[in-house]
Scaffold this active site. Sequence first.
Site, mmCIF file in Angstrom:
data_model
loop_
_atom_site.group_PDB
_atom_site.id
_atom_site.type_symbol
_atom_site.label_atom_id
_atom_site.label_comp_id
_atom_site.label_asym_id
_atom_site.label_seq_id
_atom_site.Cartn_x
_atom_site.Cartn_y
_atom_site.Cartn_z
ATOM 1 N N ASP A 192 6.922 -106.187 -50.560
ATOM 2 C CA ASP A 192 7.733 -104.969 -50.599
ATOM 3 C C ASP A 192 7.673 -104.307 -49.229
ATOM 4 O O ASP A 192 6.616 -103.837 -48.803
ATOM 5 C CB ASP A 192 7.194 -104.024 -51.680
ATOM 6 C CG ASP A 192 8.131 -102.866 -51.974
ATOM 7 O OD1 ASP A 192 8.740 -102.335 -51.038
ATOM 8 O OD2 ASP A 192 8.224 -102.483 -53.155
ATOM 9 N N HIS A 240 11.253 -105.273 -52.555
ATOM 10 C CA HIS A 240 11.323 -103.966 -53.201
ATOM 11 C C HIS A 240 12.341 -103.967 -54.348
ATOM 12 O O HIS A 240 12.059 -103.461 -55.431
ATOM 13 C CB HIS A 240 11.712 -102.907 -52.164
ATOM 14 C CG HIS A 240 11.679 -101.507 -52.678
ATOM 15 N ND1 HIS A 240 10.549 -100.913 -53.179
ATOM 16 C CD2 HIS A 240 12.670 -100.570 -52.791
ATOM 17 C CE1 HIS A 240 10.811 -99.680 -53.556
ATOM 18 N NE2 HIS A 240 12.093 -99.444 -53.341
ATOM 19 N N SER A 278 10.869 -97.358 -57.698
ATOM 20 C CA SER A 278 10.813 -96.651 -56.422
ATOM 21 C C SER A 278 10.704 -95.136 -56.626
ATOM 22 O O SER A 278 9.773 -94.667 -57.272
ATOM 23 C CB SER A 278 12.039 -97.026 -55.578
ATOM 24 O OG SER A 278 11.853 -96.683 -54.233
#
Length: 317
Positions: A268, A297, A138
């Site tokens: 995601d 995610h 991320s």
Amino acid sequence: MGERLETTRREFVAGAAAIAAVTALPIPALAGAASHAGEKTMATIKTADGTEIFYKDWGPKTATPIVFHHGWPLSADDWDSQMMYFLMQGYRVIAHDRRGHGRSTQTDTGNEMDTYAADVAALTDHLDLKGAIHVGHSTGGGEVAHYVARAKPGRVSKMVLIGAVPPVMVKSEKNPGGLPIEVFDGIRAGVLANRAQLYIDFPTGPFYGFNRPGAKISQGIIDNWYRQGMMGGIKAHYDCIKAFSETDFTEDLKKITVPSLVMHGDDDQVVPYADSGPLSAKLLKNATLKTYKGFPHGMATTHADVINPDLLAFIKG
């Protein structure tokens, strides 16, 4: 019974006396005792602006180092599954708390990608890492790209992006497939209004896909996300939203030549697949894209049994 009560009284008195003796010691004596025992509670480095960066460094110092970079608003603890897995595989594993996050200084400045990358460079210089593999999830994926594009020769051998924010998240004329700025304004508003509640709602919902029908929900994972988030500073977390959503990593990706693996779940809900993973893989000169059908995610946590072996295969390959 009387003998047992008397024994308990003697034990209690002895214990109380020991506590009293210790607490009566002057502070320097206590500090000296801890030092003599070789205790070290935290490993940190101090950056040029005085920020203390906490890090973990486990395993043989002669082994190949793997450096893990966490997402917003978490900490190095988010890599527990990977740290233990690769440690047991014989690797040296390293993870740090980004400034303003976890156990690092709760900074009010420097909460942007240039400084994040500089902090990583300071850490890798301090540890004198050579041929390291950098793995970012991320926001951590953006940090990795920004650092690797600037790293000293020989410092990095491979790069992995997992559900990562590059090339750029926010929607614009250049990036029509991105998320509207209002999405990130909403996150900012949530941080300001009730950060604690946001840090419950986010992992309960989209982060791990626990809002999907039939999802196997783990309260422990949710609570751990909340715990990590609340360890950090609100100012740094607020600023980091701009850093992860508006930084354009396109030129960074174009500069990177080391072998790279881009891992992304096609479900995601935080960093949507179509505008991230495939685009990053195309911009990189030496990349492999691996798409995970239905994965969320936070798949490195929810699907560590799949992600870890795939990471190992890339590292060994």
